[in-house]
Scaffold this motif. Structure first.
Motif, PDB file in Angstrom:
ATOM      1  N   SER A 243      11.431  41.484 -39.956  1.00  0.00           N
ATOM      2  CA  SER A 243      10.893  40.441 -39.076  1.00  0.00           C
ATOM      3  C   SER A 243      10.468  41.068 -37.751  1.00  0.00           C
ATOM      4  O   SER A 243      10.964  42.144 -37.370  1.00  0.00           O
ATOM      5  CB  SER A 243      11.934  39.354 -38.829  1.00  0.00           C
ATOM      6  N   TYR A 244       9.588  40.411 -37.055  1.00  0.00           N
ATOM      7  CA  TYR A 244       9.107  40.965 -35.794  1.00  0.00           C
ATOM      8  C   TYR A 244      10.213  40.967 -34.734  1.00  0.00           C
ATOM      9  O   TYR A 244      10.217  41.826 -33.848  1.00  0.00           O
ATOM     10  CB  TYR A 244       7.839  40.236 -35.334  1.00  0.00           C
ATOM     11  N   GLU A 245      11.159  40.055 -34.846  1.00  0.00           N
ATOM     12  CA  GLU A 245      12.294  40.078 -33.910  1.00  0.00           C
ATOM     13  C   GLU A 245      13.095  41.366 -34.125  1.00  0.00           C
ATOM     14  O   GLU A 245      13.566  41.987 -33.172  1.00  0.00           O
ATOM     15  CB  GLU A 245      13.228  38.875 -34.139  1.00  0.00           C
ATOM     16  N   ALA A 246      13.239  41.761 -35.384  1.00  0.00           N
ATOM     17  CA  ALA A 246      13.983  42.997 -35.678  1.00  0.00           C
ATOM     18  C   ALA A 246      13.166  44.220 -35.276  1.00  0.00           C
ATOM     19  O   ALA A 246      13.713  45.211 -34.786  1.00  0.00           O
ATOM     20  CB  ALA A 246      14.339  43.045 -37.158  1.00  0.00           C
ATOM     21  N   ARG A 247      11.857  44.150 -35.457  1.00  0.00           N
ATOM     22  CA  ARG A 247      11.009  45.294 -35.069  1.00  0.00           C
ATOM     23  C   ARG A 247      11.108  45.526 -33.561  1.00  0.00           C
ATOM     24  O   ARG A 247      11.128  46.674 -33.105  1.00  0.00           O
ATOM     25  CB  ARG A 247       9.552  45.024 -35.434  1.00  0.00           C
ATOM     26  N   ALA A 248      11.177  44.438 -32.821  1.00  0.00           N
ATOM     27  CA  ALA A 248      11.279  44.577 -31.363  1.00  0.00           C
ATOM     28  C   ALA A 248      12.574  45.284 -30.985  1.00  0.00           C
ATOM     29  O   ALA A 248      12.692  45.862 -29.902  1.00  0.00           O
ATOM     30  CB  ALA A 248      11.214  43.201 -30.704  1.00  0.00           C
TER      31      ALA A 248
ATOM     32  N   GLY B 167      13.519  32.892 -36.590  1.00  0.00           N
ATOM     33  CA  GLY B 167      13.681  33.231 -35.170  1.00  0.00           C
ATOM     34  C   GLY B 167      14.730  34.294 -34.884  1.00  0.00           C
ATOM     35  O   GLY B 167      14.949  34.656 -33.733  1.00  0.00           O
ATOM     36  N   VAL B 168      15.401  34.807 -35.909  1.00  0.00           N
ATOM     37  CA  VAL B 168      16.427  35.828 -35.668  1.00  0.00           C
ATOM     38  C   VAL B 168      15.989  37.146 -36.311  1.00  0.00           C
ATOM     39  O   VAL B 168      15.153  37.152 -37.210  1.00  0.00           O
ATOM     40  CB  VAL B 168      17.807  35.402 -36.243  1.00  0.00           C
ATOM     41  N   PRO B 169      16.549  38.273 -35.840  1.00  0.00           N
ATOM     42  CA  PRO B 169      16.181  39.537 -36.469  1.00  0.00           C
ATOM     43  C   PRO B 169      16.673  39.563 -37.919  1.00  0.00           C
ATOM     44  O   PRO B 169      17.873  39.408 -38.163  1.00  0.00           O
ATOM     45  CB  PRO B 169      16.920  40.601 -35.639  1.00  0.00           C
ATOM     46  N   CYS B 170      15.787  39.702 -38.842  1.00  0.00           N
ATOM     47  CA  CYS B 170      16.227  39.781 -40.238  1.00  0.00           C
ATOM     48  C   CYS B 170      15.271  40.656 -41.046  1.00  0.00           C
ATOM     49  O   CYS B 170      14.182  41.000 -40.562  1.00  0.00           O
ATOM     50  CB  CYS B 170      16.369  38.397 -40.864  1.00  0.00           C
TER      51      CYS B 170
ATOM     52  N   THR C  90      20.376  40.742 -43.328  1.00  0.00           N
ATOM     53  CA  THR C  90      19.641  41.386 -44.421  1.00  0.00           C
ATOM     54  C   THR C  90      19.705  40.525 -45.664  1.00  0.00           C
ATOM     55  O   THR C  90      20.784  40.121 -46.093  1.00  0.00           O
ATOM     56  CB  THR C  90      20.257  42.756 -44.740  1.00  0.00           C
ATOM     57  N   VAL C  91      18.568  40.245 -46.205  1.00  0.00           N
ATOM     58  CA  VAL C  91      18.501  39.470 -47.441  1.00  0.00           C
ATOM     59  C   VAL C  91      18.082  40.426 -48.537  1.00  0.00           C
ATOM     60  O   VAL C  91      17.139  41.195 -48.372  1.00  0.00           O
ATOM     61  CB  VAL C  91      17.461  38.335 -47.318  1.00  0.00           C
ATOM     62  N   MET C  92      18.758  40.361 -49.652  1.00  0.00           N
ATOM     63  CA  MET C  92      18.523  41.342 -50.691  1.00  0.00           C
ATOM     64  C   MET C  92      17.446  40.883 -51.668  1.00  0.00           C
ATOM     65  O   MET C  92      17.577  39.858 -52.309  1.00  0.00           O
ATOM     66  CB  MET C  92      19.837  41.550 -51.426  1.00  0.00           C
ATOM     67  N   ALA C  93      16.387  41.653 -51.739  1.00  0.00           N
ATOM     68  CA  ALA C  93      15.427  41.409 -52.805  1.00  0.00           C
ATOM     69  C   ALA C  93      15.610  42.474 -53.867  1.00  0.00           C
ATOM     70  O   ALA C  93      15.641  42.198 -55.039  1.00  0.00           O
ATOM     71  CB  ALA C  93      14.006  41.464 -52.282  1.00  0.00           C
TER      72      ALA C  93
END
Ligand code: DCP
Length: 602
Positions: free
Chosen positions: A66-71, A29-32, A92-95
């Protein structure tokens, strides 16, 4: 009516983010976003997938948003710094992290849990197993709803739901089917919102368009429904139930498309995201394609599409569909086989049946070394060993599950120009070992190395195994003969296997080299005549021939390569950064921004 009249297409929503969210609920639910792993990282320690990988700074570009971040205006391939400026709350999660030796500050919100900023690694590379396993689980859920399930990439699946749609129609009054098919979030291809989304270019959409948001209005298909349309509306119900099952059982949301062909189902699927679906009825096809930007047609997102635009001046599917294959050939815009496919796609008549393939067609492991290129036999051998061990883990798991084993091994080498690959036989049966794969790879490399000088300057190296064959069940754990047959390494043959060259390029790259391109029959028409099929090497009703030696690098560092024979979204041409002049070879062709300096690809 075609054998497969109801095709569904499923694409997971911001998939890597969704997977990370199942591992860490605080991301929900959060921008990520998920950013890339540093391919030059020296630390080869294995890091468990559950370890916290949140970071707050770094120039790594984002591969899933995430779509929250895209918005909030964050887009794919933005570097993390720019994304955080755009959206300060972004997590930000590092892959994967593309830049070397960067200091990582840890995310303030979770710093207490973190001992060191590590990434999930195994065999000295980013460990993508968590995403692959999640993609596999999706296929297994979908298999409960469809007769054929075709895994197309880590997060895309095509399904044939013709039988399920028929059963539903037979058991349920059509009014009820329709009611469910028109539920909020299920769009029709002629709605104003759909047509608006269909005018957006693939390139813009791929970055993660702001316009993509959940639209829950009901859009009516209107009018009466003939039998074919009733089937498609029933298919929409099946796909919607399948999507719900994926969400209920696995916790991932996905989007869907439903249409009479795979191409149109995929197109529909991309029109309304996230967590929605789009049904393309035959009566809507022409209108949908009319203003569709050319790059939204499969295979026309890169050089081929640009060539059509420059040679013919066409910019939409509607304009292209008004031409004939001969027009394209005469203008030098495509060869005859490709021209027929492009035109069929532009008219919505391209049929490419769903094949049942729930797992990867080949496995590959590779790594980019950038400026720390591999120069010696020792360095190459060491990495071939690591790749072989990684592949072996996957082969043994896969063998238990699917009773199959690969019969060839391929190495791919990039020394700064285009990639070279060599393929030879592999014999492992029910036994074998990582050493057998390694021996095969080393043998291929030795032969290849005869044509190059040291220092080798290898920037990207990879090993793949493929051409799977079913294993006899009775051979499992087998007798002495089986053991004897199965352990013979590729390299132990008196003469090393003759390397085979891999063909590449053109539409085949996008539509699967395993099957020669089928002809473009007119909608509702029978498959093309024998002569044309023979010319094109296979028709839509033909059984797929055994795949030739083929390895698609599903682990190519820093770039998403769909896992089967179809390269869907990647612009496959190597390119050079105009700012720092770093050359992006095939494995990095899909980057939208430079892997070295972060400049946008022009
Ligand atoms: N991926 C990658 N490298 C890229 C692009 C994507 O490794 N250059 C990974 C991360 C994505 C996953 O592949 O989550 C699937 O890619 P998609 O193109 O389907 O994009 P998403 O699923 O992230 O978003 P969308 O909801 O727009 O489909």
């Amino acid at each position: 009516m075609a054998e497969q009249e109801c095709v569904g297409f499923i694409d997971m929503d911001c998939f890597y983010v969704a997977v990370e969210r199942t591992l860490d609920k605080s991301l929900v639910g959060v921008p990520c976003a998920v950013c890339q792993y540093e391919s030059q990282q020296k630390d080869t320690k294995t890091v468990d997938r559950t370890e916290n990988r949140k970071v707050t700074v770094g120039g790594a570009s984002l591969i899933a948003v995430s779509y929250e971040a895209r918005a909030r205006g964050v887009t794919r391939m933005m570097n993390t710094g720019a994304a955080r400026k755009q959206c300060p709350e972004l997590i930000t999660v590092m892959a994967r992290i593309p830049r070397p030796r960067r200091a990582f500050a840890l995310c303030a919100i979770d710093a207490t849990h973190l001992s060191s900023p590590q990434v999930p690694t195994a065999h000295g590379k980013a460990n993508m197993a968590v995403y692959k396993e999640a993609g596999q689980a999706v296929c297994e859920v979908l298999a409960d709803f469809a007769e054929k399930v075709e895994k197309r990439s880590v997060d895309e699946v095509a399904v044939d739901v013709t039988r399920a749609a028929k059963d539903l129609l037979e058991s349920t009054p059509f009014a009820d089917v329709l009611e469910e098919a028109l539920a909020p979030g299920s769009h029709q291809a002629d709605s104003a919102a759909t047509l608006e989304m269909a005018r957006e270019s693939h390139a813009a959409n791929r970055k993660g368009s702001k316009a993509q948001k959940e639209r829950l209005e009901r859009t009516s298909a209107g009018g009466d429904y003939d039998q074919e349309e009733r089937m498609l509306m029933a298919a929409a119900v099946v796909v919607s139930r399948a999507r719900r099952a994926v969400s209920d059982r696995l916790g991932f949301s996905c989007s869907g498309g439903v249409a009479p062909t795979k191409q149109l189902a995929k197109l529909g699927c991309g029109l309304h995201k996230p967590n929605q679906q789009t049904v393309v009825l035959p009566r809507h096809i022409d209108g949908l394609l009319q203003d569709l930007p050319l790059d939204r047609l499969q295979g026309l997102g890169g050089k081929e599409g640009k060539q059509l635009i420059s040679r013919l001046g066409v910019t939409t599917a509607g304009e292209l569909g008004a031409l004939t294959p001969d027009d394209l050939v005469r203008a030098g815009a495509a060869d005859e086989g490709s021209a027929r496919i492009y035109i069929a796609m532009a008219r919505g008549t391209y049929r490419d049946p769903v094949v049942h393939r729930m797992t990867y067609k080949s496995f590959a492991a590779s790594k980019n070394f950038y400026r720390e290129a591999l120069d010696t036999d020792e360095a190459v051998d060491a990495w071939l060993k690591k790749f072989s061990e990684e592949l072996w883990e996957r082969v043994t798991k896969d063998r238990e599950k699917h009773n199959r084993a690969p019969t060839n091994v391929t190495i791919s080498v990039n020394r700064g120009g285009s990639s070279v690959s060599r393929t030879g036989p592999l014999s492992i049966g029910w036994v074998g070992s990582a050493a057998v794969v390694h021996d095969g790879a080393v043998s291929l490399f030795r032969r290849y190395a005869q044509s190059i000088q040291t220092p080798y300057q290898i920037q990207t190296l990879g090993v793949g195994v493929g051409n799977f064959v079913d294993l006899p069940k009775e051979g499992k754990g087998g007798g002495i003969m089986n053991l004897f047959k199965s352990t013979k390494p590729a390299s132990s043959s008196p003469r090393p296997p003759a390397p085979q060259k891999r063909s590449s390029g053109g539409i085949g790259k996008f539509l699967g080299k395993a099957q020669a391109p089928p002809p473009p029959p007119a909608r509702k028409k029978k498959p093309a005549a024998k002569g044309m099929e023979a010319f094109l090497g296979g028709g839509p009703q033909k059984k797929a021939r055994r795949a030739p030696a083929e390895v698609i690098d599903v682990d190519a560092p820093l770039v998403h390569r769909p896992a089967n024979d179809v390269v869907i979204d990647v612009d496959a041409e190597p390119w050079t950064c105009s700012k720092c002049t770093y050359h992006h070879a095939e494995a990095e062709a899909g980057f939208l921004a430079c892997a070295m300096c972060g400049a946008q690809k022009e």
